[in-house]
Design a protein around this motif. Structure first.
Motif, PDB file in Angstrom:
ATOM      1  N   ALA A  28       2.409  -5.508  -8.957  1.00 12.77           N
ATOM      2  CA  ALA A  28       2.439  -4.238  -8.426  1.00 12.77           C
ATOM      3  C   ALA A  28       4.221  -3.682  -8.381  1.00 12.77           C
ATOM      4  N   GLN A  29       5.006  -4.645  -7.791  1.00 10.32           N
ATOM      5  CA  GLN A  29       6.277  -4.294  -7.758  1.00 10.32           C
ATOM      6  C   GLN A  29       6.681  -4.118  -8.990  1.00 10.32           C
ATOM      7  N   LEU A  74       4.934  -2.748 -11.566  1.00  7.46           N
ATOM      8  CA  LEU A  74       4.712  -1.252 -12.074  1.00  7.46           C
ATOM      9  C   LEU A  74       5.488  -0.192 -11.297  1.00  7.46           C
ATOM     10  N   LEU A  75       5.473  -0.584 -10.074  1.00  4.88           N
ATOM     11  CA  LEU A  75       6.428   0.491  -9.311  1.00  4.88           C
ATOM     12  C   LEU A  75       7.743   0.543  -9.778  1.00  4.88           C
ATOM     13  N   ALA A  76       8.370  -0.433 -10.235  1.00  3.80           N
ATOM     14  CA  ALA A  76       9.806  -0.338 -10.711  1.00  3.80           C
ATOM     15  C   ALA A  76       9.638   0.339 -12.017  1.00  3.80           C
ATOM     16  N   LEU A  77       8.765   0.435 -12.651  1.00  2.00           N
ATOM     17  CA  LEU A  77       8.410   0.939 -14.089  1.00  2.00           C
ATOM     18  C   LEU A  77       7.810   2.529 -13.815  1.00  2.00           C
ATOM     19  N   ASP A  78       7.703   2.704 -12.747  1.00  2.00           N
ATOM     20  CA  ASP A  78       7.213   4.057 -12.455  1.00  2.00           C
ATOM     21  C   ASP A  78       5.780   4.297 -13.112  1.00  2.00           C
ATOM     22  N   LEU A  79       5.179   3.248 -13.175  1.00  2.00           N
ATOM     23  CA  LEU A  79       3.534   3.248 -13.522  1.00  2.00           C
ATOM     24  C   LEU A  79       2.626   3.251 -12.759  1.00  2.00           C
ATOM     25  N   MET A  80       3.074   3.077 -11.393  1.00  2.00           N
ATOM     26  CA  MET A  80       2.190   2.979 -10.350  1.00  2.00           C
ATOM     27  C   MET A  80       2.622   3.728  -8.913  1.00  2.00           C
ATOM     28  N   PRO A  81       2.077   4.775  -8.241  1.00  2.00           N
ATOM     29  CA  PRO A  81       2.567   5.292  -7.063  1.00  2.00           C
ATOM     30  C   PRO A  81       2.645   4.433  -6.195  1.00  2.00           C
ATOM     31  N   PRO A  82       3.323   4.538  -5.199  1.00  2.00           N
ATOM     32  CA  PRO A  82       3.538   3.809  -3.814  1.00  2.00           C
ATOM     33  C   PRO A  82       2.156   3.594  -3.305  1.00  2.00           C
ATOM     34  N   VAL A  83       1.925   2.637  -2.632  1.00  2.00           N
ATOM     35  CA  VAL A  83       0.336   2.571  -1.894  1.00  2.00           C
ATOM     36  C   VAL A  83       0.113   3.581  -1.044  1.00  2.00           C
ATOM     37  N   ASN A  84       1.121   3.992  -0.452  1.00  2.00           N
ATOM     38  CA  ASN A  84       1.105   5.159   0.732  1.00  2.00           C
ATOM     39  C   ASN A  84       0.855   6.518   0.079  1.00  2.00           C
ATOM     40  N   ALA A  85       1.106   6.592  -1.165  1.00  2.00           N
ATOM     41  CA  ALA A  85       0.940   7.797  -1.890  1.00  2.00           C
ATOM     42  C   ALA A  85      -0.492   8.023  -2.329  1.00  2.00           C
ATOM     43  N   ILE A  86      -1.058   6.811  -2.565  1.00  2.00           N
ATOM     44  CA  ILE A  86      -2.441   6.770  -3.060  1.00  2.00           C
ATOM     45  C   ILE A  86      -3.434   7.469  -2.138  1.00  2.00           C
ATOM     46  N   HIS A  87      -3.295   7.462  -0.912  1.00  2.00           N
ATOM     47  CA  HIS A  87      -4.224   7.833   0.183  1.00  2.00           C
ATOM     48  C   HIS A  87      -3.998   9.180   0.611  1.00  2.00           C
TER      49      HIS A  87
END
Length: 62
Positions: free
Chosen positions: A46-47, A49-62
């Motif tokens: 997860a870290q 993917l976040l660092a590579l901007d491949l996954m939005p932050p968890v709080n932005a998913i909701h």
């Protein structure tokens, strides 16, 4: 004629039970370690993917 005395049989049965209890304890520890490793790998992924901007932050998913 018996090949093993009753006392030896009782001792061997007790040793067998003790070994089985150790095996169960080791298996439980392995399961716990496996869960910890999976959590660590998930966190690391997860870290990354976040660092590579491949996954939005968890709080932005909701």
């Amino acid at each position: 004629m018996s090949l093993i005395s009753p006392d030896d049989l009782i001792r061997l049965q007790a040793e067998h039970t003790e070994m089985n209890e150790r095996i169960v304890a080791i298996e439980a520890e392995l399961i716990s370690l496996k869960k910890n490793v999976m959590v660590e790998l998930s966190d690391t992924l997860a870290q990354s993917l976040l660092a590579l901007d491949l996954m939005p932050p968890v709080n932005a998913i909701h």
